[in-house]
Design an enzyme around this catalytic site. Structure first.
Site, PDB file in Angstrom:
ATOM      1  N   HIS A  97       0.723  -1.216  -0.003  1.00 46.17           N
ATOM      2  CA  HIS A  97      -0.098  -0.236  -0.180  1.00 46.17           C
ATOM      3  C   HIS A  97       0.702   1.201   0.018  1.00 46.17           C
ATOM      4  CE1 HIS A  97      -3.227  -2.753   0.817  1.00 46.17           C
ATOM      5  NE2 HIS A  97      -4.092  -1.924  -0.101  1.00 46.17           N
ATOM      6  N   GLU A 134     -11.470 -10.720  -4.863  1.00 46.27           N
ATOM      7  CA  GLU A 134     -10.043 -10.649  -4.450  1.00 46.27           C
ATOM      8  C   GLU A 134      -9.789 -12.238  -3.858  1.00 46.27           C
ATOM      9  OE1 GLU A 134      -9.042  -7.233  -2.575  1.00 46.27           O
ATOM     10  OE2 GLU A 134     -10.786  -7.281  -1.079  1.00 46.27           O
ATOM     11  N   ASP A 145      -4.806  -8.440  -4.436  1.00 45.76           N
ATOM     12  CA  ASP A 145      -4.806  -9.699  -3.463  1.00 45.76           C
ATOM     13  C   ASP A 145      -5.026 -10.891  -4.306  1.00 45.76           C
ATOM     14  OD1 ASP A 145      -4.490  -8.795  -0.941  1.00 45.76           O
ATOM     15  OD2 ASP A 145      -6.352  -7.546  -1.180  1.00 45.76           O
ATOM     16  N   CYS A 203     -10.076  -2.923 -10.004  1.00 45.62           N
ATOM     17  CA  CYS A 203      -9.479  -1.722  -9.272  1.00 45.62           C
ATOM     18  C   CYS A 203      -8.006  -2.230  -8.784  1.00 45.62           C
ATOM     19  CB  CYS A 203     -10.323  -1.140  -8.120  1.00 45.62           C
ATOM     20  SG  CYS A 203     -10.901  -2.471  -6.875  1.00 45.62           S
TER      21      CYS A 203
HETATM   22  C1  PEP Z   1      -6.624  -5.433  -4.636  1.00 50.40           C
HETATM   23  O1  PEP Z   1      -6.474  -6.110  -3.810  1.00 50.40           O
HETATM   24  O2  PEP Z   1      -6.496  -5.327  -5.774  1.00 50.40           O
HETATM   25  C2  PEP Z   1      -7.281  -4.070  -4.033  1.00 50.40           C
HETATM   26  C3  PEP Z   1      -7.850  -2.933  -4.983  1.00 50.40           C
HETATM   27  O3  PEP Z   1      -7.416  -3.853  -2.795  1.00 50.40           O
HETATM   28  P1  PEP Z   1      -6.133  -3.367  -1.740  1.00 50.40           P
HETATM   29  O4  PEP Z   1      -4.943  -3.056  -2.913  1.00 50.40           O
HETATM   30  O5  PEP Z   1      -6.426  -2.116  -1.035  1.00 50.40           O
HETATM   31  O6  PEP Z   1      -5.748  -4.611  -0.989  1.00 50.40           O
HETATM   32 MG    MG Z   2      -7.271  -5.959  -1.711  1.00 47.60          MG
END
Ligand code: PEP
Ligand code: MG
Length: 564
Positions: A184, A426, A450, A497
């Protein structure tokens, strides 16, 4: 030159600020023989710092906010903290470990108390523990308000909460020894448009505070004390990239439409209301993911319903009628929030994360759902639940959403008739039962960050195995194909996303698999649009079919490259 993972594009050259406690511990530890004296010095330094902080906050924000620091100053004098630490040091424990051990015990004690005021003090103990350890290890404080010249941060790792607080005017870029492309911190760097290279082996051994470094966030390269020729080359590359960006802005108000007329939607991922102007400036047609967890970070207690409502309303209204997907709280994994007192877990990415935690703490979840309903009056809001693995979770989450609406209506609020509800796909199990899940919701958004880590069994944070983290692995592509097909059969749309949606080499396949919406860091939108405008949807469908029939990411890559 050192090479790492290209985490956020852009070039930066500047002075290094080291922020790794481990590094400073190596340098300063051992110099300080007298651990008792070191502890007393850390206590005094922490009190002085809190006093100064209290004064500043009182002037800037008011007495109520400043009072938090009174409680922390009192704790630094409390015999229940000071005496056991001194005793542990007398018993031969190193001062840092003594502080860690005693404050952990006290945090657990407070966290388990009935009284909610006392429970919240656990976060204060955490805070003073970090402050004391910072002084004991001599690591610098990241106080952006007092930093004069812009710097490049170099650290073992940065937490998402550290990164969320970076001020792009004061931080030219960062390089870390650990971390992956979809950690992140890396994602936030892309949102903030701060160049970053992560997962650089040997970085901390090579760099000293005060060095000058150059980083190339696109190539994943770090140059220590670069000579003028290298600086010149980096500057030229930066100038070319800036010119290209400038040219791409001409596409901002054009649709993302292929040569043969197939249109898709390009949306932005945001982490904060202040990211909205940037999303619009890059031509986002909506927000495909608002990660709400960032308003829960960098603070000592939960944001209440009103504060959440204001943040969500700002995002929804700011997008001026364009769709906004707000994801409910997704903490856990690499996003830890000390005041939520989440247990430490052996496998946090497989643990008490996101919707799992929210369903176990309905009072916390309901506050967010109420704020979302209220924000729904200000634009085109959609709600999305993360980390779904079971049908029952979706049903329960929808039930709590309905309850939140009933409560608000009985309190006299005017609310939208309904808000579209979606889930993130995910977890492979969710992809495999996508046909069942599609009956429950209005849309899916594939969380590839994920989904890839769980499908391939590769930790998204671990640079040692980052070569195995392959968005183009046919196993991943087959799951994505299944999800899209299952949803389309029931007339539901599917977005993505995860970071894969913004990767140029993945775009033709995703288009060919039928993805309806691509949501990404704002900075990627225009180049993805440019790529889509050069493609034929029919050719992409043929390409996708071929990719589903091969066995290796490398073969997929070759097929993509052969596409004209
Ligand atoms: C993902 O897992 O692709 C996602 C968009 O969520 P995060 O990256 O916040 O886990
Ligand atoms: Mg995620």
């Amino acid at each position: 030159m050192l090479t790492g993972i290209a985490a956020s594009p852009g070039i930066a050259v500047g002075k290094v600020l080291l922020v790794s406690p481990e590094l400073d511990r190596q340098e300063t530890h051992g110099v300080q023989d007298d651990q008792q004296a070191a502890f007393q010095q850390a206590l005094t330094a922490s009190k002085n710092e809190l006093m100064a902080l209290r004064q500043r906050v009182s002037v800037q924000t008011g007495e109520a906010a400043a009072a938090v620091f009174d409680a922390q100053m009192l704790m630094l004098d409390d015999p229940n903290l000071v005496n056991p630490v001194c005793q542990a040091i007398d018993d031969g424990v190193d001062a840092v470990q003594a502080v860690e051990k005693i404050t952990q015990t006290l945090t657990a004690l407070f966290a388990g108390m009935e009284n909610s005021y006392m429970r919240e003090r656990a976060a204060d103990i955490n805070d003073i523990s970090r402050r004391l350890i910072r002084h004991l290890t001599g690591s610098p404080q990241l106080d952006w308000t007092e930093m004069n010249d812009p710097v490049i941060l170099v650290a073992q790792d940065l937490t998402p909460s550290d990164t969320a607080q970076l001020d792009p005017c004061k931080v030219l870029g960062f390089a870390t020894q650990s971390g992956g492309k979809t950690s992140h911190s890396a994602i936030l760097a892309r949102t903030l448009e701060i160049p970053a290279v992560v997962g650089v082996p040997g970085l901390l051994a090579e760099i000293k505070g005060g060095d000058v470094i150059g980083i190339d966030g696109e190539a994943g390269e770090v140059f220590i004390n670069p000579d003028p020729a290298v600086v010149n080359r980096l500057q030229q590359k930066a100038a070319i990239a800036a010119r290209l960006r400038e040219e791409l802005t001409l596409l901002r108000d054009h649709p993302a439409i292929t040569q043969d007329g197939h249109r898709v939607e390009l949306a932005a991922n945001v982490g904060h209301p202040k990211d909205i102007p940037m999303a619009l400036a890059h031509g986002a047609e909506g927000v495909g993911l608002y990660r709400t967890e960032f308003i829960f970070m960098g603070r000592t207690q939960l944001p209440d319903e009103e504060e959440q409502y204001q943040a969500y309303r700002t995002v929804v209204a700011g997008m001026k009628g364009k769709p906004v997907i707000i994801r409910t709280l997704d903490v856990g994994g690499d996003k830890q929030i000390p005041y939520l007192n989440m247990p430490s877990e052996a496998n946090p990415f497989l643990g008490w994360r996101a919707l799992r935690m929210c369903l176990d703490r309905p009072e916390l979840f309901k506050t967010q759902l109420r704020a979302l309903w209220r924000a729904g009056c200000h634009g085109m809001l959609k709600i999305m639940f993360p980390m779904v693995s079971q049908l029952a979770e979706v049903r329960l989450a929808k039930e709590l959403l309905a309850q939140a609406r009933e409560e608000l209506l009985s309190e006299g609020y005017q609310l939208p008739e309904r808000i579209p509800v979606g889930i993130m796909i995910e977890i492979p199990a969710a992809a495999l039962i996508a046909d069942q899940l599609a009956r429950e919701v209005d849309f899916f958004s594939i969380g590839s960050n994920d989904l890839i880590q769980y499908t391939i069994g590769v930790d998204r944070m671990n640079q040692q195995i980052s070569r195995l983290y392959q968005p183009l692995h046919p196993g991943v592509l087959r799951l994505i194909a299944m999800v899209i097909e299952a949803a389309h059969r029931q007339d539901k749309w599917v977005g993505m996303c995860g970071e894969m949606a913004g990767e140029l080499q993945c775009v033709p396949i995703l288009l060919g698999l039928g993805l309806d919406e691509f949501s990404m860091s704002s900075g990627n939108i225009l180049q993805v649009k440019h790529r889509i405008q050069t493609l034929s949807a029919e050719h992409c469908r043929n390409l996708a079919a071929k990719c589903l029939a091969v066995g290796e990411a490398e073969e997929v890559r070759r097929l993509v490259e052969s596409l004209k």
